[in-house]
Design a protein around this motif. Structure first.
Motif, PDB file in Angstrom:
ATOM      1  N   CYS A  55       0.834  -1.202   0.000  1.00  0.00           N
ATOM      2  CA  CYS A  55       0.000   0.000   0.000  1.00  0.00           C
ATOM      3  C   CYS A  55       0.872   1.257   0.000  1.00  0.00           C
ATOM      4  O   CYS A  55       0.574   2.228  -0.704  1.00  0.00           O
ATOM      5  CB  CYS A  55      -0.923  -0.027   1.212  1.00  0.00           C
ATOM      6  SG  CYS A  55      -2.070   1.376   1.301  1.00  0.00           S
ATOM      7  N   TRP A  56       1.943   1.235   0.751  1.00  0.00           N
ATOM      8  CA  TRP A  56       2.866   2.375   0.824  1.00  0.00           C
ATOM      9  C   TRP A  56       3.459   2.682  -0.563  1.00  0.00           C
ATOM     10  O   TRP A  56       3.462   3.822  -1.021  1.00  0.00           O
ATOM     11  CB  TRP A  56       3.962   2.040   1.828  1.00  0.00           C
ATOM     12  CG  TRP A  56       4.890   3.193   2.131  1.00  0.00           C
ATOM     13  CD1 TRP A  56       4.951   4.400   1.497  1.00  0.00           C
ATOM     14  CD2 TRP A  56       5.906   3.220   3.152  1.00  0.00           C
ATOM     15  NE1 TRP A  56       5.925   5.189   2.058  1.00  0.00           N
ATOM     16  CE2 TRP A  56       6.528   4.480   3.075  1.00  0.00           C
ATOM     17  CE3 TRP A  56       6.341   2.315   4.099  1.00  0.00           C
ATOM     18  CZ2 TRP A  56       7.567   4.843   3.910  1.00  0.00           C
ATOM     19  CZ3 TRP A  56       7.380   2.673   4.941  1.00  0.00           C
ATOM     20  CH2 TRP A  56       7.984   3.923   4.853  1.00  0.00           C
ATOM     21  N   LEU A  57       3.945   1.651  -1.220  1.00  0.00           N
ATOM     22  CA  LEU A  57       4.549   1.836  -2.537  1.00  0.00           C
ATOM     23  C   LEU A  57       3.519   2.324  -3.563  1.00  0.00           C
ATOM     24  O   LEU A  57       3.806   3.203  -4.387  1.00  0.00           O
ATOM     25  CB  LEU A  57       5.193   0.535  -3.019  1.00  0.00           C
ATOM     26  CG  LEU A  57       6.412   0.052  -2.229  1.00  0.00           C
ATOM     27  CD1 LEU A  57       6.896  -1.292  -2.749  1.00  0.00           C
ATOM     28  CD2 LEU A  57       7.534   1.080  -2.296  1.00  0.00           C
ATOM     29  N   ALA A  58       2.317   1.733  -3.511  1.00  0.00           N
ATOM     30  CA  ALA A  58       1.275   2.129  -4.460  1.00  0.00           C
ATOM     31  C   ALA A  58       0.878   3.592  -4.262  1.00  0.00           C
ATOM     32  O   ALA A  58       0.768   4.359  -5.225  1.00  0.00           O
ATOM     33  CB  ALA A  58       0.055   1.217  -4.304  1.00  0.00           C
ATOM     34  N   LEU A  59       0.679   3.987  -3.027  1.00  0.00           N
ATOM     35  CA  LEU A  59       0.318   5.370  -2.737  1.00  0.00           C
ATOM     36  C   LEU A  59       1.433   6.337  -3.152  1.00  0.00           C
ATOM     37  O   LEU A  59       1.165   7.405  -3.705  1.00  0.00           O
ATOM     38  CB  LEU A  59       0.017   5.526  -1.248  1.00  0.00           C
ATOM     39  CG  LEU A  59      -1.365   5.050  -0.784  1.00  0.00           C
ATOM     40  CD1 LEU A  59      -1.423   5.005   0.729  1.00  0.00           C
ATOM     41  CD2 LEU A  59      -2.452   5.954  -1.321  1.00  0.00           C
ATOM     42  N   SER A  60       2.677   5.957  -2.872  1.00  0.00           N
ATOM     43  CA  SER A  60       3.806   6.814  -3.251  1.00  0.00           C
ATOM     44  C   SER A  60       3.847   7.014  -4.760  1.00  0.00           C
ATOM     45  O   SER A  60       4.078   8.119  -5.257  1.00  0.00           O
ATOM     46  CB  SER A  60       5.120   6.201  -2.770  1.00  0.00           C
ATOM     47  OG  SER A  60       5.113   6.038  -1.368  1.00  0.00           O
TER      48      SER A  60
END
Length: 369
Positions: A55-60
């Motif tokens: 989720c962190w990577l996708a949001l970034s």
């Protein structure tokens, strides 16, 4: 990953902060509202850590590509859906289904923005009709029995159709890109032929001017006619074969004016007048015959050319002698350019054979249908 972190540090930090906030909200909804009993196992923690990082990577990535406000709105819809579902414990409610549809549309917008913009009217129309169907029939008392499965089908069925349409768009884009690249390379190859030829011809003209030869004005006229053909006809995809033959004959006459030695040049042709070919193909072979054959031989030099057509088949043969003490008489960019141009202009419709024994002979056959 390191390159991503260095170039997109701000987006990465913002993505991490939003992921932490979302995790807190979802954890609160999970433990405070529905209070489930979880078994603390290594697998449970691994799954949660993996989901957090993903989720962190996708949001970034989304924050880097789009406005942070758009990202917050789309993912805020998902959080709202989860929390509301936890409160009311009713699947497919009027409150959660419209935001769920909007969330997935937002994800499509993030992943394939150009496709979404191009077909946004069709996408919104299809899912607008589905939402209308849901809002109308959801209020009926027999919704679960008669319309629950229908609604699921209506939501899912358009997805493969849009996916196929997106794949078709990508295939068509690749085809267009390939065609554009081919045209650009073909134009580049044509432009390489012109300087190559005129460089040699201007050298010849310079020699005549230095000698104050009376043939110099005639060479200028011949060169002018050839330049006109090269500039105006050379940019066309196809030209009349008879014009190409005239171009070759002018080239031969230009060289006859220049040479002091006796050179036997025989050009026979028997072709149909309606045949059209790609321009400036044969001149490459004729130029090589002069450059690597006639110019290197002191006496008894010859070039024999023959061109004929039978139906849609065009055959061209050129043969010349050369100095056998000089290795590789075919050096130069001309022949390589010819091979590339044939591959582009006549893919699977040409045959090029080169034999080098006592003489150098090239046979070229084209299917001009």
């Amino acid at each position: 990953m390191n390159r991503f972190l260095q170039k997109n540090y701000s987006a990465f930090i913002k993505g991490g902060i939003i992921t932490i906030v979302l995790s807190i909200l979802l954890s609160t909804a999970s433990f405070v509202i529905i209070k489930p009993v979880y078994v603390s196992t290594p697998v449970y923690y691994i799954i949660n850590v993996f989901g957090f990082v993903l989720c962190w990577l996708a949001l970034s990535f989304f924050i880097y590509k789009f406005s942070i406000y758009k990202v917050l709105v789309v993912f805020g819809l998902l959080v709202m859906i989860i929390i509301v579902e936890s409160f009311i414990d009713i699947p497919f409610s009027i409150i959660t289904i419209p935001p769920l549809v909007l969330f997935w549309l937002g994800m499509v917008y993030f992943i394939v923005p150009e496709f979404f913009k191009k077909y946004r009217v069709a996408i919104f129309s299809v899912y607008g009709i589905i939402l209308c169907y849901f809002l109308v029939f959801r209020m009926l008392p027999n919704y679960v029995e008669n319309h629950h499965q229908n609604f699921l089908n209506f939501v899912l069925i358009p997805i493969p159709f849009f996916a196929v349409l997106w794949m078709y768009e990508q295939w068509r884009w690749l085809q267009t890109l390939q065609n554009d690249k081919m045209k650009a390379e073909l134009a580049s190859l044509k432009s390489q032929i012109n300087p190559h030829f005129f460089f040699n011809t201007l050298n010849n003209l310079y020699g005549l001017v230095v000698e104050k030869s009376e043939k110099a004005p005639e060479v200028v006229l011949q060169l002018s006619e050839m330049m006109r053909y090269t500039i105006y006809q050379g940019k066309e995809d196809l030209v009349a074969l008879k014009d190409e033959i005239s171009y070759l004959e002018n080239y031969i006459e230009l060289h006859k004016i220049r040479y002091q030695k006796n050179v036997e040049i025989i050009f026979t042709h028997n072709v149909a007048s309606e045949i059209k070919v790609a321009p400036l193909l044969f001149i490459i072979l004729l130029e090589n015959a002069f450059k690597h054959g006639v110019e290197k031989i002191r006496k008894n030099a010859f070039i024999h050319l023959q061109m004929e057509t039978q139906g849609t088949q065009l055959s061209f043969t050129i043969e010349n002698n050369f100095d056998t003490s000089i290795s590789n008489p075919t050096q130069g960019i001309g022949l390589e350019n010819l091979k590339k141009r044939l591959a582009y202009s006549y893919p699977n419709k040409h045959e090029l054979n080169i034999t080098e024994e006592a003489t150098y002979k090239v046979y070229l056959n084209l299917d001009v249908s």
